[in-house]
Write an enzyme that holds these catalytic residues in place. Structure first.
Site, PDB file in Angstrom:
ATOM      1  N   ASN A 103      61.876 -17.648  58.776  1.00 10.45           N
ATOM      2  CA  ASN A 103      62.551 -17.018  59.905  1.00 10.45           C
ATOM      3  C   ASN A 103      61.979 -15.640  60.229  1.00 10.45           C
ATOM      4  OD1 ASN A 103      64.140 -16.542  57.216  1.00 10.45           O
ATOM      5  ND2 ASN A 103      64.591 -14.758  58.475  1.00 10.45           N
ATOM      6  N   THR A 163      59.020 -17.239  44.654  1.00 12.99           N
ATOM      7  CA  THR A 163      59.647 -18.361  43.962  1.00 12.99           C
ATOM      8  C   THR A 163      58.777 -19.618  44.011  1.00 12.99           C
ATOM      9  OG1 THR A 163      60.786 -18.931  46.017  1.00 12.99           O
ATOM     10  CG2 THR A 163      61.999 -17.561  44.443  1.00 12.99           C
ATOM     11  N   ASP A 198      67.788 -19.143  61.034  1.00 12.61           N
ATOM     12  CA  ASP A 198      67.141 -19.236  59.721  1.00 12.61           C
ATOM     13  C   ASP A 198      66.468 -20.591  59.531  1.00 12.61           C
ATOM     14  OD1 ASP A 198      66.272 -18.577  57.173  1.00 12.61           O
ATOM     15  OD2 ASP A 198      68.158 -19.096  56.209  1.00 12.61           O
ATOM     16  N   ARG A 239      59.335 -22.502  41.325  1.00 16.29           N
ATOM     17  CA  ARG A 239      59.098 -23.915  41.584  1.00 16.29           C
ATOM     18  C   ARG A 239      57.873 -24.496  40.885  1.00 16.29           C
ATOM     19  NH1 ARG A 239      61.964 -22.242  45.928  1.00 16.29           N
ATOM     20  NH2 ARG A 239      60.137 -21.466  46.994  1.00 16.29           N
ATOM     21  N   TRP A 286      63.325 -26.848  50.492  1.00 18.88           N
ATOM     22  CA  TRP A 286      62.194 -26.904  49.552  1.00 18.88           C
ATOM     23  C   TRP A 286      62.207 -28.155  48.689  1.00 18.88           C
ATOM     24  CZ3 TRP A 286      63.529 -27.585  44.613  1.00 18.88           C
ATOM     25  CH2 TRP A 286      64.861 -27.277  44.277  1.00 18.88           C
ATOM     26  N   THR A 330      58.039 -15.393  56.253  1.00 14.04           N
ATOM     27  CA  THR A 330      57.484 -15.487  54.891  1.00 14.04           C
ATOM     28  C   THR A 330      57.098 -16.912  54.506  1.00 14.04           C
ATOM     29  OG1 THR A 330      59.753 -15.481  54.100  1.00 14.04           O
ATOM     30  CG2 THR A 330      58.547 -13.419  53.961  1.00 14.04           C
ATOM     31  N   LYS A 338      63.695 -27.251  58.162  1.00 12.09           N
ATOM     32  CA  LYS A 338      65.140 -27.018  58.201  1.00 12.09           C
ATOM     33  C   LYS A 338      65.767 -27.427  59.533  1.00 12.09           C
ATOM     34  CE  LYS A 338      66.098 -23.023  55.174  1.00 12.09           C
ATOM     35  NZ  LYS A 338      66.509 -21.593  55.299  1.00 12.09           N
ATOM     36  N   GLU A 358      64.887 -12.342  54.440  1.00  9.49           N
ATOM     37  CA  GLU A 358      66.290 -11.981  54.645  1.00  9.49           C
ATOM     38  C   GLU A 358      66.485 -10.492  54.380  1.00  9.49           C
ATOM     39  OE1 GLU A 358      65.513 -15.123  53.576  1.00  9.49           O
ATOM     40  OE2 GLU A 358      66.369 -15.829  55.455  1.00  9.49           O
ATOM     41  N   GLY A 388      61.525 -13.270  51.098  1.00 10.74           N
ATOM     42  CA  GLY A 388      62.019 -11.931  51.411  1.00 10.74           C
ATOM     43  C   GLY A 388      62.367 -11.691  52.866  1.00 10.74           C
TER      44      GLY A 388
HETATM   45 CA    CA Z   1      64.906 -17.889  55.502  1.00 11.63          CA
END
Ligand code: CA
Length: 710
Positions: free
Chosen positions: A275, A181, A320, A137, A409, A255, A347, A199, A197
């Protein structure tokens, strides 16, 4: 007399100095804490332009009266064909951007002439531990140095003039599941970065590194570690009281993969956390505690990383609902009182206003349709609907918002002139289904403890039509004081670009259906649009060079919505990746070359084979290991190869060479020998063949993308 002339001399020197500091006039803009805080009008010095992350530019040469005269002035084709999510920086008329695979490019802002390029040579296999594409990004700038964080968890300092590496350091070990990212930020001589990370198997953190040497100054973990070892600090001891069981076995998650914000007024550094790991709370924490500091905003001292306050937006998250969307600061008048506030639209679909100094909850309101919660209580805690506890009910829960988030994002912007926040909103549900009691963490692939095989897109034309109709997107102009929508502009699908607001009373946004458009910031009237030939997901930015204002945006379909949702990915529109940097100005007359034609979807699969049992195993393995990148039910979203077309479907030996042995590992398609036997891998082939034959009978998906370049 003498004093007056001395003062006159000093004054004229000041005027000269000011002239030299005019961006694009040949002078050198000083990039430091003061200029990033205040902003220089013609530059874009930090990810969100200024520390407050408002993405509001004072430039008004392009405005609501003349935006109709915008045109392309130059473009640059990019040497990567994954999602492009970066916001370029503009310093002294030069554009600096990152691309997919964490590469960096510099261009002359007026002509588009490439000045230098840097490639950190990220191993393509890294993408298998990145949930959401090989994206990056953006950069941070400080003095004459640029900083990029790479997908494989390195932090690299580059000479801004030449692109030469000044230093490089590891943010996390190469063999960890940490991927990066996000764009770093620089605060008081320290480069701040977190990671993705959650997930997979990662303990969330945010860390600070010295700008000169790359030496780590501090690291704040966002979730507690193994309680049999001493906690790193009091904040971790406090957080550990909200977890139970063997919560640390998968790292815990939380994260910090996007938002990092500094406020010179409060002196605090804020970041958002993701999450808890895995998503399914029954497998993470048997007592279902609040799980601090997952899905939270945390404020720390930027000098030491010491905890100051936190506000948890989604206690006991199992959907999430990352709180990683950008954290924005502003001065608002609330109840007749001037307040320094944090604004956040994570989210979970609520818009929060908090006191920036203390974290006190001031107000919150749903900014989108939702079914997981009925509202917020007096302290800002969500009132969760019982059916959203899918791990308790044992039933499928189609949650709204879904795991893609009502807002993720794709950065929002704020215009102090209109008082509105411009939010790219996703309207997309997600089917949550808990895995059974015998669930074990996987050594490879996602570890969400979700049963993907219960929710594969049915091969039924009517159900598919309903699914496609259920998702959409919009640009929402939100009044943060009244907690109320001012206007909305609809899109065909979710996953549209971040927004830019300017003093010219305009909002600029790219969209997933392949356009860049300008809206009137006050009423949402569309003033101009440009066909970009590919989905635009990145936020637009603006700068001035040689006295003229430009608007730039990275184009290139990708990110998570192009990967896992399968058929639903196609809803967004322009699902082929043509990666470019697009630059516009008033009267621009450049033209893009004709786009490559999307191939018609002609499926010519081999005949069905395999027993019902093999097909069931194949579906289960596909949804667990393959669908994350190749799409739900083997319908790719335009970024990765659509396996229903694969020539390897008809050749079991070639299929094994790729899927078992890793014959295409250099492209990012790793071998799965560690977790699957050849017979299971052939069951996946049987499943994909059956899916291709089903789709041949019910008609093609709406758009078949051209094969990706990389
Ligand atoms: Ca996530």
């Amino acid at each position: 007399m003498k004093a007056t002339s001395a003062r006159a001399l000093a004054l004229s020197a000041l005027v000269l100095l000011a002239a030299c500091n005019q961006p694009g006039s040949g002078g050198a803009v000083k990039v430091d804490g003061e200029t990033i805080a205040a902003g220089t009008d013609g530059d874009w010095l930090s990810y969100g332009r200024t520390y407050d992350e408002q993405r509001f530019s004072p430039l008004d040469q392009i405005n609501d009266a003349n935006a109709k005269d915008l045109g392309l002035v130059w473009y640059a084709d990019l040497d990567s064909a994954r999602g492009q999510e970066a916001t370029p920086l503009a310093i002294d008329g030069i554009l600096y951007t990152t691309t997919a695979w964490s590469m960096v490019k510099a261009y002359d802002g007026t002509t588009g002439k490439p000045l230098w390029a840097y490639d950190p040579k990220v191993a393509r296999e890294t993408v298998v531990k990145a949930c959401c594409d090989a994206v990056n990004r953006g950069l941070a700038a400080w003095g004459d140095t640029l900083f990029v964080a790479t997908l494989d968890a390195r932090l690299v300092a580059l000479d801004r003039k030449t692109g030469k590496v000044l230093w490089e350091t590891r943010v996390a070990p190469a063999d960890s599941n940490v991927t990066i990212t996000g764009a770093p930020r620089v605060v008081k001589g320290k480069v701040i970065i977190g990671s993705g990370g959650a997930e997979y198997d990662v303990r969330g953190f945010v860390a600070a590194f010295d700008v000169e040497t790359g030496k780590e100054a501090w690291r704040f973990f966002t979730v507690p570690g193994d309680p049999s070892k001493p906690f790193e600090n009091e904040a971790m001891a406090m957080a550990a009281k909200t977890w139970s069981g063997n919560y640390w076995r998968l790292g815990g998650g939380g994260t910090v993969w996007d938002s990092i914000t500094y406020d010179p007024k409060t002196g605090l550094l804020y970041f958002g956390t993701g999450n808890g790991e895995p998503w399914n709370i029954a497998e993470r924490d048997p007592d279902a505690g609040d799980n601090l500091f997952a899905a939270s905003i945390v404020a720390v001292d930027p000098e030491t990383g010491k905890y100051v306050w936190h506000f948890q937006e989604t206690p006991q998250d199992r959907w999430d609902f990352d709180s990683d969307a950008q954290i924005m600061l502003a001065d608002l008048k609330i109840g007749g009182k001037d307040r320094r506030v944090v604004m956040h639209a994570p989210k979970n679909g609520f818009f929060y206003v908090l006191d920036a100094k203390t974290g006190e909850y001031l107000s919150g309101k749903a900014f989108t349709a939702m079914n997981w919660a009925s509202g917020l209580d007096a302290k800002g805690r969500p009132i969760v609907n019982p059916e959203a506890h899918y791990e308790k009910t044992g039933k499928l829960f189609v949650g709204l918002p879904g795991a893609g988030g009502a807002h993720s994002w794709q950065a929002m912007s704020f215009s102090p002139k209109t008082g509105l926040v411009y939010i790219p909103v996703n309207l997309a549900g997600f089917p949550y289904a808990a895995t059974g009691k015998d669930w074990k963490p996987e050594p490879m692939g996602m570890n969400n403890a979700q049963d993907g095989s219960k929710v594969a897109t049915p091969a039924d034309a009517a159900i598919r039509k309903g699914l496609m109709a259920s998702v959409s997107g919009e640009l929402l102009a939100w009044d943060p004081v009244k907690q109320k929508a001012a206007w909305r502009a609809p899109y065909v699908g979710p996953w549209n670009g971040g927004t830019l607001a300017t003093a010219g009373n305009i909002v600029v946004q790219g969209s997933a259906d392949g356009f860049v458009q300008v809206y009137n910031a006050t009423d949402g009237k569309k003033l101009w649009s440009f066909a970009a030939q590919t989905g635009v997901i990145a936020p637009a930015m603006t700068y001035r060079a040689k006295g003229e204002q430009y608007v730039a945006v990275m184009a290139g379909w990708g990110g998570v919505w192009a990967l896992a949702p399968g058929l639903l990915s196609r809803k967004s529109g322009a699902t082929q990746n043509i990666s470019r940097l697009l630059v516009f100005k008033l009267g621009g007359t450049a033209k893009l070359p004709a786009p490559p034609r999307s191939a018609d979807l002609v499926l010519d699969p081999p005949p069905n084979f395999g027993t019902p049992q093999q097909l069931a195993i194949g579906e289960g393995r596909y949804q667990r290991y393959c669908g994350t990148c190749h799409g739900d039910a083997a319908i790719a979203g335009g970024l990765t190869p659509d396996l229903r077309h694969s020539t390897a479907l008809g050749d079991p030996a070639v299929w094994q060479a790729i899927v078992h042995d890793g014959g295409l590992a250099a492209n990012g398609m790793v071998g799965w020998a560690k977790v699957m036997k050849p017979a299971e891998i052939d069951s996946i082939r049987a499943y994909v063949v059956s899916r291709a034959n089903q789709d041949k009978l019910i008609g093609p998906a709406p758009l078949a993308p051209v094969p990706p370049k990389q």
